[in-house]
Design a protein around this motif. Structure first.
Motif, mmCIF file in Angstrom:
data_model
loop_
_atom_site.group_PDB
_atom_site.id
_atom_site.type_symbol
_atom_site.label_atom_id
_atom_site.label_comp_id
_atom_site.label_asym_id
_atom_site.label_seq_id
_atom_site.Cartn_x
_atom_site.Cartn_y
_atom_site.Cartn_z
ATOM 1 N N UNK A 164 14.074 1.109 -2.099
ATOM 2 C CA UNK A 164 12.924 0.519 -1.398
ATOM 3 C C UNK A 164 11.922 1.596 -0.997
ATOM 4 N N UNK A 165 12.441 2.731 -0.502
ATOM 5 C CA UNK A 165 11.570 3.843 -0.110
ATOM 6 C C UNK A 165 10.807 4.407 -1.312
ATOM 7 N N UNK A 166 11.514 4.594 -2.423
ATOM 8 C CA UNK A 166 10.861 5.107 -3.625
ATOM 9 C C UNK A 166 9.798 4.130 -4.109
ATOM 10 N N UNK A 167 10.128 2.851 -4.104
ATOM 11 C CA UNK A 167 9.150 1.834 -4.510
ATOM 12 C C UNK A 167 7.931 1.861 -3.595
ATOM 13 N N UNK A 168 8.147 1.979 -2.310
ATOM 14 C CA UNK A 168 7.023 2.015 -1.364
ATOM 15 C C UNK A 168 6.139 3.228 -1.603
ATOM 16 N N UNK A 169 6.744 4.378 -1.870
ATOM 17 C CA UNK A 169 5.955 5.585 -2.147
ATOM 18 C C UNK A 169 5.154 5.438 -3.437
ATOM 19 N N UNK A 170 5.755 4.796 -4.434
ATOM 20 C CA UNK A 170 5.036 4.547 -5.692
ATOM 21 C C UNK A 170 3.853 3.610 -5.442
ATOM 22 N N UNK A 171 4.088 2.545 -4.700
ATOM 23 C CA UNK A 171 3.011 1.585 -4.428
ATOM 24 C C UNK A 171 1.878 2.236 -3.629
ATOM 25 N N UNK A 172 2.220 3.059 -2.664
ATOM 26 C CA UNK A 172 1.205 3.768 -1.880
ATOM 27 C C UNK A 172 0.396 4.706 -2.777
ATOM 28 N N UNK A 173 1.085 5.425 -3.638
ATOM 29 C CA UNK A 173 0.395 6.351 -4.540
ATOM 30 C C UNK A 173 -0.484 5.596 -5.527
ATOM 31 N N UNK A 174 -0.024 4.446 -5.988
ATOM 32 C CA UNK A 174 -0.854 3.620 -6.872
ATOM 33 C C UNK A 174 -2.161 3.251 -6.182
ATOM 34 N N UNK A 175 -2.064 2.857 -4.921
ATOM 35 C CA UNK A 175 -3.263 2.496 -4.159
ATOM 36 C C UNK A 175 -4.190 3.708 -3.999
ATOM 37 N N UNK A 176 -3.600 4.855 -3.753
ATOM 38 C CA UNK A 176 -4.412 6.071 -3.606
ATOM 39 C C UNK A 176 -5.131 6.412 -4.905
#
Length: 105
Positions: free
Chosen positions: A48-60
């Protein structure tokens, strides 16, 4: 931010845009993997943490791409952010490789 009068501004734009496209591609693939697959060697919280970091980076990445477009290529991104994204992509590659290795054995 880029200085439009700086002689290297076109070079930065030429390099940055494809690099952002690459990040967008790899974050998308990683997100799909993390959303669709159970990763047995990661705890639910780690996945879940890795997915959240990926999603945040995608937004960035999307934000930087929008800024580049809105400013005619005169926006930029700090190199430390690029390094962070690179490390995250590398982490996702490692997860994918390990998962593929486990699935094939």
């Amino acid at each position: 931010m880029f200085n439009p009068n700086h002689p290297d501004s076109d070079l930065f734009k030429t390099i940055l845009e494809p690099l952002l496209d690459d990040f967008e591609y790899w974050f998308s693939r990683s997100r799909s993997l993390l959303e669709e697959q159970h990763i047995p060697f990661l705890s639910a919280d780690e996945q879940k943490d890795l997915l959240q970091r990926v999603m945040t980076s995608q937004q960035e990445v999307s934000t930087v791409q929008a800024l580049l477009k809105a400013t005619g290529g005169q926006a930029g991104v700090d190199s430390s952010v690029l390094v962070t994204w690179h490390h995250l992509v590398s982490e996702c590659w490692q997860v994918s490789l390990k998962l593929r290795s486990q699935q094939s054995s």
